[in-house]
Motif scaffolding. Structure first.
Motif, mmCIF file in Angstrom:
data_model
loop_
_atom_site.group_PDB
_atom_site.id
_atom_site.type_symbol
_atom_site.label_atom_id
_atom_site.label_comp_id
_atom_site.label_asym_id
_atom_site.label_seq_id
_atom_site.Cartn_x
_atom_site.Cartn_y
_atom_site.Cartn_z
ATOM 1 N N LEU A 26 0.877 -1.172 0.000
ATOM 2 C CA LEU A 26 0.000 0.000 0.000
ATOM 3 C C LEU A 26 0.908 1.213 0.000
ATOM 4 O O LEU A 26 1.761 1.351 0.890
ATOM 5 N N TRP A 27 0.739 2.064 -0.991
ATOM 6 C CA TRP A 27 1.629 3.216 -1.101
ATOM 7 C C TRP A 27 0.887 4.447 -1.558
ATOM 8 O O TRP A 27 -0.219 4.370 -2.053
ATOM 9 N N VAL A 39 7.237 8.215 -4.041
ATOM 10 C CA VAL A 39 6.157 7.500 -3.358
ATOM 11 C C VAL A 39 6.553 7.266 -1.904
ATOM 12 O O VAL A 39 7.725 7.294 -1.549
ATOM 13 N N THR A 40 5.543 7.036 -1.073
ATOM 14 C CA THR A 40 5.767 6.639 0.316
ATOM 15 C C THR A 40 5.083 5.302 0.519
ATOM 16 O O THR A 40 3.883 5.165 0.266
ATOM 17 N N VAL A 41 5.840 4.292 0.943
ATOM 18 C CA VAL A 41 5.263 2.984 1.236
ATOM 19 C C VAL A 41 4.653 3.054 2.628
ATOM 20 O O VAL A 41 5.316 3.402 3.608
ATOM 21 N N LEU A 42 3.361 2.750 2.727
ATOM 22 C CA LEU A 42 2.643 2.838 3.998
ATOM 23 C C LEU A 42 2.563 1.498 4.719
ATOM 24 O O LEU A 42 2.581 1.444 5.937
ATOM 25 N N GLU A 102 4.326 16.036 -4.947
ATOM 26 C CA GLU A 102 4.835 17.318 -4.449
ATOM 27 C C GLU A 102 6.336 17.250 -4.173
ATOM 28 O O GLU A 102 7.017 18.270 -4.186
ATOM 29 N N ARG A 103 6.874 16.032 -3.912
ATOM 30 C CA ARG A 103 8.319 15.882 -3.700
ATOM 31 C C ARG A 103 9.056 15.762 -5.025
ATOM 32 O O ARG A 103 10.035 16.449 -5.251
ATOM 33 N N ARG A 104 8.584 14.817 -5.834
ATOM 34 C CA ARG A 104 9.119 14.569 -7.176
ATOM 35 C C ARG A 104 8.056 13.843 -7.973
ATOM 36 O O ARG A 104 7.179 13.210 -7.411
#
Length: 119
Positions: free
Chosen positions: A17-18, A29-32, A23-25
Protein backbone atom coordinates in the motif's frame (compact mmCIF):
# COMPACT_ATOMS: atom_id res chain seq x y z
CA UNK A 1 -6.86 2.88 -6.14
CA UNK A 2 -8.10 3.07 -2.56
CA UNK A 3 -8.94 6.74 -2.12
CA UNK A 4 -5.67 8.50 -2.94
CA UNK A 5 -3.60 5.36 -2.17
CA UNK A 6 -2.54 2.49 -4.41
CA UNK A 7 -2.53 -1.20 -3.48
CA UNK A 8 -0.31 -3.30 -5.73
CA UNK A 9 0.93 -6.90 -5.87
CA UNK A 10 4.09 -8.07 -7.60
CA UNK A 11 6.07 -11.29 -7.80
CA UNK A 12 7.89 -10.45 -4.55
CA UNK A 13 5.41 -12.43 -2.36
CA UNK A 14 3.80 -9.31 -0.96
CA UNK A 15 1.28 -6.58 -1.62
CA UNK A 16 2.21 -2.96 -0.97
CA UNK A 17 0.00 0.00 0.00
CA UNK A 18 1.63 3.22 -1.10
CA UNK A 19 0.95 6.87 -1.63
CA UNK A 20 2.14 8.87 -4.61
CA UNK A 21 3.96 12.05 -3.51
CA UNK A 22 4.19 14.25 -6.62
CA UNK A 23 4.83 17.32 -4.45
CA UNK A 24 8.32 15.88 -3.70
CA UNK A 25 9.12 14.57 -7.18
CA UNK A 26 7.17 13.27 -10.11
CA UNK A 27 8.12 9.63 -9.32
CA UNK A 28 8.23 9.89 -5.48
CA UNK A 29 6.16 7.50 -3.36
CA UNK A 30 5.77 6.64 0.32
CA UNK A 31 5.26 2.98 1.24
CA UNK A 32 2.64 2.84 4.00
CA UNK A 33 2.28 -0.90 4.58
CA UNK A 34 3.43 -4.30 3.29
CA UNK A 35 1.29 -7.45 3.42
CA UNK A 36 2.94 -10.89 3.30
CA UNK A 37 1.54 -13.11 0.53
CA UNK A 38 3.41 -16.45 0.53
CA UNK A 39 3.75 -18.32 -2.78
CA UNK A 40 2.55 -15.43 -4.96
CA UNK A 41 5.68 -15.21 -7.07
CA UNK A 42 3.96 -15.52 -10.45
CA UNK A 43 2.47 -12.65 -12.42
CA UNK A 44 -1.11 -13.65 -13.06
CA UNK A 45 -2.63 -13.74 -9.56
CA UNK A 46 -5.36 -11.10 -9.29
CA UNK A 47 -6.53 -9.71 -5.95
CA UNK A 48 -9.75 -7.91 -5.03
CA UNK A 49 -10.71 -5.14 -2.60
CA UNK A 50 -14.17 -5.22 -0.99
CA UNK A 51 -16.70 -2.48 -1.83
CA UNK A 52 -16.13 -0.75 1.53
CA UNK A 53 -12.36 -0.66 0.82
CA UNK A 54 -11.64 -2.27 4.20
CA UNK A 55 -10.23 -5.67 3.22
CA UNK A 56 -8.50 -7.30 0.27
CA UNK A 57 -8.04 -10.92 -0.74
CA UNK A 58 -5.30 -12.55 -2.83
CA UNK A 59 -4.80 -16.20 -3.79
CA UNK A 60 -1.54 -18.06 -4.22
CA UNK A 61 0.03 -20.91 -6.18
CA UNK A 62 -0.68 -23.48 -3.45
CA UNK A 63 -4.49 -23.19 -3.30
CA UNK A 64 -4.68 -20.71 -0.43
CA UNK A 65 -6.11 -17.22 -0.18
CA UNK A 66 -5.27 -14.49 2.32
CA UNK A 67 -7.72 -11.83 3.50
CA UNK A 68 -6.13 -8.72 5.03
CA UNK A 69 -7.54 -5.70 6.83
CA UNK A 70 -6.14 -2.83 4.78
CA UNK A 71 -5.85 -0.26 7.60
CA UNK A 72 -4.33 -2.42 10.33
CA UNK A 73 -2.40 -4.82 8.11
CA UNK A 74 -3.81 -7.71 10.14
CA UNK A 75 -4.38 -11.08 8.45
CA UNK A 76 -8.14 -11.59 8.88
CA UNK A 77 -8.42 -15.07 7.35
CA UNK A 78 -6.45 -17.73 5.52
CA UNK A 79 -8.69 -19.77 3.22
CA UNK A 80 -7.71 -23.20 1.88
CA UNK A 81 -9.08 -25.25 -0.98
CA UNK A 82 -10.14 -28.79 -0.13
CA UNK A 83 -7.30 -30.83 1.37
CA UNK A 84 -5.83 -32.48 -1.71
CA UNK A 85 -6.27 -29.51 -4.02
CA UNK A 86 -3.32 -27.21 -4.49
CA UNK A 87 -4.19 -25.49 -7.74
CA UNK A 88 -3.18 -21.84 -8.09
CA UNK A 89 -5.99 -19.44 -7.27
CA UNK A 90 -5.73 -17.02 -10.18
CA UNK A 91 -8.61 -14.63 -9.50
CA UNK A 92 -10.76 -13.73 -6.50
CA UNK A 93 -13.74 -11.42 -6.10
CA UNK A 94 -15.83 -10.24 -3.17
CA UNK A 95 -19.60 -10.24 -3.48
CA UNK A 96 -21.11 -6.75 -3.53
CA UNK A 97 -21.91 -6.85 0.21
CA UNK A 98 -18.63 -8.59 1.12
CA UNK A 99 -20.32 -11.69 2.54
CA UNK A 100 -18.82 -14.11 0.00
CA UNK A 101 -15.60 -14.61 -1.91
CA UNK A 102 -15.47 -16.40 -5.26
CA UNK A 103 -12.23 -17.87 -6.60
CA UNK A 104 -11.21 -19.13 -10.04
CA UNK A 105 -8.39 -21.68 -10.15
CA UNK A 106 -5.94 -22.81 -12.82
CA UNK A 107 -7.62 -26.20 -13.15
CA UNK A 108 -10.86 -24.47 -14.28
CA UNK A 109 -12.65 -24.88 -10.95
CA UNK A 110 -14.63 -22.16 -9.19
CA UNK A 111 -14.97 -22.01 -5.39
CA UNK A 112 -17.13 -19.89 -3.10
CA UNK A 113 -16.64 -19.14 0.58
CA UNK A 114 -19.27 -17.47 2.71
CA UNK A 115 -18.29 -15.36 5.68
CA UNK A 116 -19.40 -16.91 8.95
CA UNK A 117 -22.19 -15.05 10.71
CA UNK A 118 -21.11 -13.18 13.84
CA UNK A 119 -23.27 -12.52 16.87
Amino acid sequence: WIGDLILSKSTANEAVLWKPCPERRKDAVTVLRRYALPATDIWFLRFDVDAQEETFVCGNTKGRAYVYDIDSGRLVAEIKLLRRRKSPIRRLAFSKNGSSIVAACSEASVWRWDRAATK
